[in-house]
Design a protein around this motif. Structure first.
Motif, short mmCIF file in Angstrom:
data_model
loop_
_atom_site.label_atom_id
_atom_site.label_comp_id
_atom_site.label_asym_id
_atom_site.label_seq_id
_atom_site.Cartn_x
_atom_site.Cartn_y
_atom_site.Cartn_z
N GLU A 126 22.56 19.04 -29.84
CA GLU A 126 21.69 19.55 -30.89
C GLU A 126 21.71 18.56 -32.06
OE1 GLU A 126 23.34 23.24 -32.13
OE2 GLU A 126 25.21 22.34 -32.87
N GLY A 127 20.83 18.81 -33.02
CA GLY A 127 20.78 17.98 -34.21
C GLY A 127 19.52 18.26 -35.00
N THR A 128 19.45 17.71 -36.20
CA THR A 128 18.28 17.89 -37.05
C THR A 128 17.16 16.96 -36.59
OG1 THR A 128 19.72 18.39 -38.93
CG2 THR A 128 17.43 17.76 -39.42
N THR A 180 16.60 13.12 -32.91
CA THR A 180 17.22 13.61 -34.12
C THR A 180 17.43 12.49 -35.12
OG1 THR A 180 19.43 13.28 -33.17
CG2 THR A 180 18.41 15.44 -32.84
N GLU A 181 17.71 12.88 -36.37
CA GLU A 181 18.01 11.89 -37.39
C GLU A 181 19.26 11.09 -37.01
OE1 GLU A 181 18.35 13.92 -41.07
OE2 GLU A 181 16.19 14.25 -41.29
#
Length: 270
Positions: free
Chosen positions: A86-88, A253-254
């Motif tokens: 997961e991640g932003t 993701t960032e």
């Protein structure tokens, strides 16, 4: 003769850390991925630097074995194990690495025909990795290693991909209910070139999305780097110790962008 990125020590994932990272995924599939990812990266140790380590070409030999070892061993971005699932999402689309498609089948059924370019080396490594992971058998892994590793490369018994398969199979045995075969799909999601030494030698890195299914599916990201050398008309796994562990970050993701991953795009894609 250059190192492509400013890089930082990769973290480790021990078996327990990976199981924590997979909390909430389908239990059986997560167990399989725990086996698969158990050996992807080592447990975080006190030796891992907390700050970025810059390797500058001005302080290194112009080329040769010493430079190649320096490029391969330079640590990469340190990320938390949870970053693999997961991640932003990045606020804006990141840059892409355009990878040419394979044009023919090579030894052990691995797609090949990639050009003598850095992007071609990345494409060849992805083809090797996806063939191993989707085949998911030791015999298939040995066939691929025999067809693609040059003398002096990691022995098949110590090759990280062999360890991945061995760990996955060990987890799959007790995890799979009777009559429920495991399936693994590996898809290239990103790539980067860590460094080069002329046109015939590259440390290529690929970021794969790996999905494991037994009744339900769990997914994880896996980063992998190899020394690649142009030999006899194709990119092959080069002699020398395996490069430092690549950061396993969820694609798009960032954090993936901060780790240097470029989005995967093949020639001809829109």
């Amino acid at each position: 003769m250059r190192l492509m990125t400013t890089i930082q020590q990769a973290p480790g994932w021990g078996r327990r850390r990976l199981l924590v990272a997979l909390t909430g995924a389908a239990l059986l599939a997560a167990a399989l991925l725990a086996g698969l990812a158990y050996v992807l990266v080592d447990a975080v140790t006190d030796q891992a630097p907390a700050n970025p380590v810059l390797v500058s070409s001005t302080a290194s030999p112009a080329s040769g074995l010493g430079w190649r070892d320096q490029v391969a061993a330079a640590p990469m971005l340190r990320v938390d194990p949870a970053a693999a699932r997961e991640g932003t999402p990045a606020a804006t689309p990141g840059r892409a690495i355009v990878v040419p498609p394979a044009t023919r089948e090579g030894p052990a059924g691995v797609p090949t025909g990639y050009p003598r370019t850095s992007a071609g080396a990345v494409g060849q490594l992805a083809a090797i990795d996806t063939t191993v992971l989707t085949g998911m058998s030791l015999e298939r892994t040995w066939q691929v290693h025999r067809g693609w590793a040059l003398p002096g490369a990691s022995h098949v018994g110590q090759w990280v991909m062999t360890e991945n398969v061995r760990a996955f199979l060990a987890a799959a045995g007790p995890a799979a209910p009777a009559g429920a075969p495991a399936a693994v799909v590996a898809i290239p999601a990103g790539g980067q070139v860590k460094g080069t030494d002329g046109p015939n030698w590259v440390v290529a890195c690929v970021l794969l999305r790996v999905d494991a299914t037994i009744a339900r599916t769990a997914s994880i990201a896996y980063g992998h780097c190899e020394r690649m050398q142009w030999h006899e008309g194709r990119w092959q796994i080069a002699p020398g110790t395996q490069p430092a562990t690549a950061p396993s970050t969820w694609p798009g993701t960032e954090l993936a962008a901060s780790a240097g991953w470029l989005a995967w795009a093949e020639t001809g894609q829109p």
